[in-house]
Scaffold this motif. Sequence first.
Motif, short mmCIF file in Angstrom:
data_model
loop_
_atom_site.label_atom_id
_atom_site.label_comp_id
_atom_site.label_asym_id
_atom_site.label_seq_id
_atom_site.Cartn_x
_atom_site.Cartn_y
_atom_site.Cartn_z
N MET A 42 0.86 -1.19 0.00
CA MET A 42 0.00 0.00 0.00
C MET A 42 0.89 1.24 0.00
O MET A 42 1.94 1.24 0.62
N THR B 33 -1.66 6.64 1.63
CA THR B 33 -3.06 6.25 1.46
C THR B 33 -3.90 6.84 2.57
O THR B 33 -3.55 6.73 3.74
N VAL C 151 -10.94 5.89 -0.83
CA VAL C 151 -9.52 5.61 -0.62
C VAL C 151 -8.73 6.55 -1.52
O VAL C 151 -8.85 6.50 -2.75
N LEU D 110 -4.28 0.40 -7.53
CA LEU D 110 -5.16 0.08 -6.40
C LEU D 110 -6.49 -0.51 -6.89
O LEU D 110 -6.98 -1.51 -6.34
N LEU E 135 -7.89 -4.14 -5.93
CA LEU E 135 -9.19 -4.33 -5.27
C LEU E 135 -10.09 -5.25 -6.09
O LEU E 135 -10.81 -6.07 -5.54
N VAL F 95 -15.06 2.75 -2.53
CA VAL F 95 -15.43 1.35 -2.29
C VAL F 95 -16.80 1.34 -1.63
O VAL F 95 -16.96 1.87 -0.53
N ARG G 30 -11.49 -1.36 5.20
CA ARG G 30 -10.31 -0.50 5.34
C ARG G 30 -9.07 -1.35 5.66
O ARG G 30 -8.01 -1.18 5.08
N THR H 130 -8.02 -3.41 2.66
CA THR H 130 -7.45 -2.56 1.61
C THR H 130 -6.03 -2.14 1.98
O THR H 130 -5.12 -2.14 1.15
N LEU I 121 -3.40 -4.69 1.16
CA LEU I 121 -3.18 -5.11 -0.23
C LEU I 121 -1.75 -4.80 -0.66
O LEU I 121 -1.19 -3.78 -0.31
#
Lengths: 290, 208
Positions: free
Chosen positions: B1, B5, B17, B28, B32, B52, B65, B68, B71
């Motif tokens: 990430m 962010t 985001v 991103l 996702l 999102v 959250r 994400t 990720l």
Amino acid sequence: MTMTVLRAGPLTVFKDEGRPGHAGQGVAPSGAVDRAAYARANTLAGNPRGAAALECTLGGLRVRFEEPATVVLTGTDAVLTVDGARTGVEEVVAVPAGAVVAVTMPRRGLRSYLAVRGGFAVPLVLGSRSTDLFAGIGPARPAPGDSVPIGPAPAESARGLPPAGEPATDAPLEVDLGPRADWFTAAAIETFLSAEFTVSPAGDSVGLRLDGPVLARARTDELLSEGMVRGSVQVPPDGHPIIFQADHPVTGGYPVIAVLTPAAADRAGQARPGARIRFARAADPLPGQE
Amino acid sequence: MSATTRFLRCGREAVLVEVDDLDTTLTLYAALRAAALPGVIDLVPAARTVLVRIDPAVTTLAAVREATAALRLDPGGGAAGGTVEIPVRYDGPDLAEVARRTGLSPDEVIARHTGTRWTMAFAGFAPGFGYLTGGDPRLEVPRRDSPRTRIPAGSVGLAGRFSGVYPRDSPGGWQLIGRTTVRMWDPDRPEPALLAPGDRVLFRAVPA
């Protein structure tokens, strides 16, 4: 089973829970403007979640059912008439074959939802039967002479619900501040959460425009376009907020000061031109439940 | 990430985001999509954000959250789309104006518009309308002072650092340099929009 449209009224469209999942193609969720009233109509009619209903703005719809049908109207204080005889508010009505059913003009609220047991079986567009008036996709608006198919009655029987009761029309619309509250001055946030706004006549299922005090920005640079949701309160450079409703565009280029809770977005969808509204902060969600 | 962010609250059923730039946004968005987090019902990519949207009956904003933030973003992973070629007749009503503003000849405008591969960054404005980026920086022009009330479908325009093709007749304020017969939006296709975020676009000049 079919229903024949005799008169469509000022603005009647098919609606359901909308078409999420297509924002990458520029397609917004759309769906019923007052989600709770729409869901209530389906429950009372004994339909599964997501069956298509008619969203009827300011009454005026007149139809004929060619076979016996079970229908119900929710959302406003408008009622159905069957061959001219008035029925009760939210009464589940058994309509005989050939009877003419009409929606009266509401005195309170704007959008009524007509559900028929079995649902309206108009074709799906990207997984939904909602007409998105902004994007121009979904089923065509019903017009006089149209023959509208009705789906098979579901196996389970209709369920009752406690009466909806009078909505608290004076209560403020609850919001969560953000995502761009920091683009506004502290005075503008305070004004937003305390002042009275008037619903402008220039509103529709895309957005509800509000007249009232101007909300001043703390930042004057241009926001890059970003995703919007139903209930986003967007503030263009003139400082007059717009509440995005179900048919909002997928992205917008003005900062969003706050987002209405789903229940508040439903109530906003019933606000008539000239109505006075206020905003208040919603209680924070419980940890883990937001 | 990415280091910067930010998660911005967007009501009860969505989170915005925000990342550093468009490239990170595309990466991103791709991550996702690949993650297919349970309860995530829509992703709205834009210039520096991905919105999102969740079904609160299935998941929570806190869970989304957290997932994400965990990720792993592969740089360039967002540009994995195919290349779409769009033939254009460069006879738009603003071609001369774009040439004047950029100090290029009309032929040079065409050469630069066709000379780089554009990337579909995000959709918006209308179904099937893609904001294309990554073009020649010399082609950056402002919107028209006064929008047109009706622009025909297939019109190819420039605005800011973006190019785009109007999917249907609509009002609009972009500088129009040409027109294509390719259908950007066709509701009868399984994926009605011709372009998806991450797709590459190559414009090709055809005789006027």
